[in-house]
Design a protein around this motif. Structure first.
Motif, short mmCIF file in Angstrom:
data_model
loop_
_atom_site.label_atom_id
_atom_site.label_comp_id
_atom_site.label_asym_id
_atom_site.label_seq_id
_atom_site.Cartn_x
_atom_site.Cartn_y
_atom_site.Cartn_z
N VAL A 105 32.60 -51.32 32.55
CA VAL A 105 33.65 -51.45 31.52
C VAL A 105 34.42 -50.15 31.32
CG1 VAL A 105 34.05 -51.82 29.05
CG2 VAL A 105 32.49 -53.32 30.30
N TRP A 106 33.72 -49.02 31.28
CA TRP A 106 34.34 -47.80 30.80
C TRP A 106 34.90 -46.88 31.90
CZ3 TRP A 106 35.75 -48.93 26.36
CH2 TRP A 106 34.93 -49.63 25.49
N VAL A 107 34.38 -46.95 33.14
CA VAL A 107 34.97 -46.13 34.20
C VAL A 107 36.43 -46.52 34.46
CG1 VAL A 107 34.91 -45.63 36.69
CG2 VAL A 107 32.82 -45.43 35.32
N PRO A 108 36.77 -47.82 34.57
CA PRO A 108 38.19 -48.16 34.71
C PRO A 108 39.04 -47.69 33.53
CG PRO A 108 36.82 -50.02 35.33
CD PRO A 108 35.91 -49.00 34.71
N ALA A 109 38.47 -47.77 32.33
CA ALA A 109 39.21 -47.31 31.14
C ALA A 109 39.47 -45.81 31.22
CB ALA A 109 38.43 -47.65 29.87
N VAL A 110 38.47 -45.03 31.69
CA VAL A 110 38.65 -43.59 31.85
C VAL A 110 39.69 -43.29 32.91
CG1 VAL A 110 37.51 -41.47 32.66
CG2 VAL A 110 36.35 -42.95 31.01
N CYS A 111 39.66 -44.01 34.02
CA CYS A 111 40.66 -43.81 35.09
C CYS A 111 42.06 -44.09 34.60
CB CYS A 111 40.33 -44.70 36.29
SG CYS A 111 38.82 -44.23 37.16
N TYR A 112 42.21 -45.16 33.82
CA TYR A 112 43.53 -45.47 33.27
C TYR A 112 43.99 -44.37 32.31
CZ TYR A 112 47.15 -47.71 30.48
OH TYR A 112 48.33 -47.98 29.82
N GLY A 113 43.07 -43.91 31.47
CA GLY A 113 43.43 -42.85 30.53
C GLY A 113 43.82 -41.56 31.24
N LEU A 114 43.12 -41.22 32.33
CA LEU A 114 43.48 -40.03 33.09
C LEU A 114 44.84 -40.17 33.77
CD1 LEU A 114 40.03 -39.14 34.74
CD2 LEU A 114 41.22 -37.86 32.94
N TRP A 115 45.11 -41.37 34.25
CA TRP A 115 46.43 -41.62 34.86
C TRP A 115 47.55 -41.43 33.84
CZ3 TRP A 115 49.50 -46.33 34.16
CH2 TRP A 115 50.66 -46.32 34.94
#
Length: 381
Positions: free
Chosen positions: A197-207
């Motif tokens: 759940v949270w790794v994709p959310a972190v990747c989106y936030g970094l982008w």
């Protein structure tokens, strides 16, 4: 200061409290100091002193002499001072003034550590008979949903804290019912749900953060800072929120909140589906931090850098929750075995120390390191 759970006494130590100045009695495995109650006892203090320093379970329920009412038992709840170690050594030599043996870090151990009743890591996985456990301790019946039992309880805070930090093991590590209804899935989460759940959310936030930062080295530096800040947040939450313990108000609603946040994990530490935080609960806890980071750092550094730092913190949380699960349930490489030992001792040895999960660093800084034989670090006097 961390909370203090009730001490464990042997029968020999119980027997020493047999006078007007110090009158203890036991009911099952619980010990009561009824010295102040002597003058108020309807049958007179002499009748009570006849059983001072003894187990009064049978006499309280004796229909011939006098069977006591439920109200009498409720009154006794105000005088709980300890637990009776039925299997402990009756000798009291080589103990301190309070009658309990001390070890290096100040924890007590009488056939098990007094704060938990366990003696080793292996004890965390010893099967609990739910029916017998409930009869013996009068705490939570693991055969029934736990939530409403805690919410509707009339336990004192001290009794709750003593019991919830004495680990149980339910049906081979299975999950005991929590809500017992359609909400049950919200109380459980497999470990892999956290990175999923949270790794994709972190990747989106970094982008999104990179759109404003426009520098990979700066993005990486902020990310690492965020991970570092998380380690302090992890320690602070574990020590000051999850182990609020004696500082929380003595009302069932607060005991219930404590149980939902962290108490259930100490009560059933080897439940593999209640080790990592369910996404719904994490959202509730993470949102205030998002608002805080944007409010404090956004005006000074901009939304993108604040988001960059926040993503580092969330990634730190992902590492923490996965590490926590692995410490409980995986055979780890050599360099992580000491960390595993350290954390599991927090569960069975002394829950008032050893708050760091991913490292001991902040425990060393703030003086809450759990010291034991074979551990690195100075021994406390």
């Amino acid at each position: 200061m961390p909370a203090q759970t009730l001490p464990t006494l042997t029968r020999a130590e119980l027997a020493l409290h047999n006078s007007k100045k110090s009158c203890y009695v036991a009911i099952g495995t619980r010990v009561f100091d009824i010295t102040e109650f002597l003058a108020d006892h309807p049958g007179g203090e002499d009748l009570v002193l006849e059983y001072a320093g003894k187990d009064v379970t049978k006499i309280l329920g004796d229909e011939i002499s006098h069977q006591h009412s439920e109200a009498a038992y409720e009154i006794l709840e105000e005088y709980v001072v300890g637990n009776l170690d039925e299997n402990g050594d009756s000798a009291i030599s080589s103990r301190n003034r309070n009658g309990v043996a001390k070890i290096a870090n100040g924890s007590v151990k009488v056939n098990g550590y007094a704060k938990t009743g366990l003696a080793s890591e292996e004890d965390l996985s010893k099967e609990t008979d739910p029916t017998e456990d409930f009869k013996k301790h009068g705490f939570i019946d693991l055969n029934r949903p736990m939530f409403m039992q805690v919410f509707r309880s009339n336990w004192t805070r001290d009794f709750y804290l003593d019991q919830v930090h004495r680990p149980r093991y339910y049906k081979g590590g299975d999950s005991a019912p929590f809500f017992g209804n359609f909400l049950e899935p919200l109380s459980k989460a497999p470990w892999w749900i956290v990175p999923t759940v949270w790794v994709p959310a972190v990747c989106y936030g970094l982008w999104r953060a990179y759109e404003g930062v426009q520098s990979l080295p700066l993005l990486g530096m902020n990310f690492v800072i965020g991970v570092g800040v998380w380690t302090l947040v992890e320690y602070t939450l574990h020590r000051c929120l999850f182990h609020l313990d004696e500082h929380m108000p003595d009302y069932p609603i607060f005991l219930t909140l404590h149980f939902m946040l962290h108490g259930v994990h100490h009560y059933l530490p080897m439940d593999k589906y209640r080790l990592v935080m369910p996404p719904a609960l994490f959202c509730v806890l993470a949102y205030p931090f998002w608002v805080l980071v944007q409010s404090l750092l956004g005006p000074a550094f901009g939304w993108h850098i604040a988001t960059n730092l926040y993503c580092g913190g969330i990634f730190g949380y992902i590492l923490y929750d996965c590490t926590h699960y692995f410490l409980h349930h995986k055979n780890l490489p050599e360099y992580m075995k000491e960390l595993k030992k350290y954390h599991l001792k927090h569960h069975y040895m002394d829950y008032q120390l050893g708050f760091g999960v991913t490292s001991k660093f902040w425990d060393k800084v703030f003086g809450t390191e759990l010291i034991y034989t074979g551990s690195a670090g100075p021994k406390k006097a």
